[in-house]
Motif scaffolding. Structure first.
Motif, mmCIF file in Angstrom:
data_model
loop_
_atom_site.group_PDB
_atom_site.id
_atom_site.type_symbol
_atom_site.label_atom_id
_atom_site.label_comp_id
_atom_site.label_asym_id
_atom_site.label_seq_id
_atom_site.Cartn_x
_atom_site.Cartn_y
_atom_site.Cartn_z
ATOM 1 N N HIS A 190 -25.165 82.270 -54.311
ATOM 2 C CA HIS A 190 -24.185 81.650 -55.207
ATOM 3 C C HIS A 190 -23.177 80.774 -54.462
ATOM 4 O O HIS A 190 -22.260 80.250 -55.068
ATOM 5 N N GLY A 191 -23.339 80.688 -53.148
ATOM 6 C CA GLY A 191 -22.478 79.765 -52.398
ATOM 7 C C GLY A 191 -21.344 80.434 -51.661
ATOM 8 O O GLY A 191 -21.540 81.455 -51.014
ATOM 9 N N ASP A 192 -20.156 79.857 -51.764
ATOM 10 C CA ASP A 192 -18.963 80.243 -51.000
ATOM 11 C C ASP A 192 -18.707 81.749 -51.066
ATOM 12 O O ASP A 192 -18.399 82.309 -52.114
ATOM 13 N N LEU A 193 -18.810 82.415 -49.910
ATOM 14 C CA LEU A 193 -18.640 83.866 -49.846
ATOM 15 C C LEU A 193 -17.177 84.286 -49.848
ATOM 16 O O LEU A 193 -16.857 85.425 -50.157
ATOM 17 N N SER A 194 -16.266 83.380 -49.505
ATOM 18 C CA SER A 194 -14.855 83.737 -49.416
ATOM 19 C C SER A 194 -14.250 84.093 -50.775
ATOM 20 O O SER A 194 -13.276 84.828 -50.841
ATOM 21 N N GLU A 195 -14.824 83.597 -51.845
ATOM 22 C CA GLU A 195 -14.302 83.895 -53.186
ATOM 23 C C GLU A 195 -15.381 84.489 -54.073
ATOM 24 O O GLU A 195 -15.390 84.290 -55.291
ATOM 25 N N ASN A 196 -16.282 85.239 -53.469
ATOM 26 C CA ASN A 196 -17.417 85.779 -54.199
ATOM 27 C C ASN A 196 -17.237 87.296 -54.363
ATOM 28 O O ASN A 196 -17.573 88.075 -53.480
ATOM 29 N N ALA A 197 -16.715 87.712 -55.510
ATOM 30 C CA ALA A 197 -16.443 89.127 -55.767
ATOM 31 C C ALA A 197 -17.732 89.945 -55.808
ATOM 32 O O ALA A 197 -17.758 91.103 -55.379
ATOM 33 N N GLU A 198 -18.798 89.353 -56.287
ATOM 34 C CA GLU A 198 -20.084 90.041 -56.356
ATOM 35 C C GLU A 198 -20.574 90.389 -54.939
ATOM 36 O O GLU A 198 -21.059 91.490 -54.691
ATOM 37 N N TYR A 199 -20.411 89.449 -54.024
ATOM 38 C CA TYR A 199 -20.798 89.669 -52.627
ATOM 39 C C TYR A 199 -19.937 90.772 -52.012
ATOM 40 O O TYR A 199 -20.458 91.689 -51.369
ATOM 41 N N ASP A 200 -18.625 90.705 -52.223
ATOM 42 C CA ASP A 200 -17.720 91.727 -51.683
ATOM 43 C C ASP A 200 -18.061 93.119 -52.217
ATOM 44 O O ASP A 200 -18.071 94.098 -51.460
ATOM 45 N N ALA A 201 -18.346 93.198 -53.511
ATOM 46 C CA ALA A 201 -18.685 94.485 -54.121
ATOM 47 C C ALA A 201 -19.981 95.040 -53.532
ATOM 48 O O ALA A 201 -20.076 96.243 -53.240
#
Length: 155
Positions: free
Chosen positions: A40-51
């Protein structure tokens, strides 16, 4: 020396099954979610990635803990001898203060389930009951109080 984790054969088998699930199935599911979130792109603002990364860390911690407990497990055979409370005993007690009966199954810390009255042999009630006979009154010592239970039946 490593700490021992006392459990029944059934509890050991369930722990091995849970470890297998966490390492083979859940780990793969989490990796797939991380890959999807990365797409989905930019990891710095990706809540799904953080979760997903947080879940991965939690899962890996649980795996490490289970591996340690399985590696240091001591399987205690449940005995058919009901003369005293032992590992695996089902004990019915009477609490005078509460005016009620309760039935507990005494198992190890890995198998304890308070919602189903399965208590650890290391819990205050478990410690008080272990090795005691039907008809005895035991004192349960907790951080906040002491109370007595009379052993009515051992199965």
């Amino acid at each position: 020396m490593a700490e021992k984790f006392y459990m029944t054969q059934q509890g050991y088998d369930e722990a091995v099954k849970q470890l297998d699930y966490l390492t083979k199935i859940k780990r793969a599911e989490i990796v797939a979610r991380i890959q999807e979130a990365r797409s989905h792109g930019d990891l710095s603002e990706n809540a799904e990635y953080d979760a997903a990364r947080n879940e991965q860390a939690s899962n890996e911690g649980e795996i490490i803990e289970l591996e340690y407990k399985i590696r240091n497990a001591e399987i205690i055979e449940e005995s058919g001898d009901n003369s005293v409370v032992r590992f695996g005993s089902v004990v019915t007690v009477y609490d005078n203060d509460m005016g009620e009966e309760a039935t507990y199954t005494v198992k190890g810390t890995m198998e304890a389930d308070a919602m189903n009255n399965v208590i650890s042999n290391e819990s205050p009630v478990g410690v008080a009951l272990m090795g005691r006979k039907k008809g005895e009154t035991v004192t349960v010592v907790t951080p906040n109080c002491e109370y007595q239970l009379k052993i009515l039946q051992i199965k």
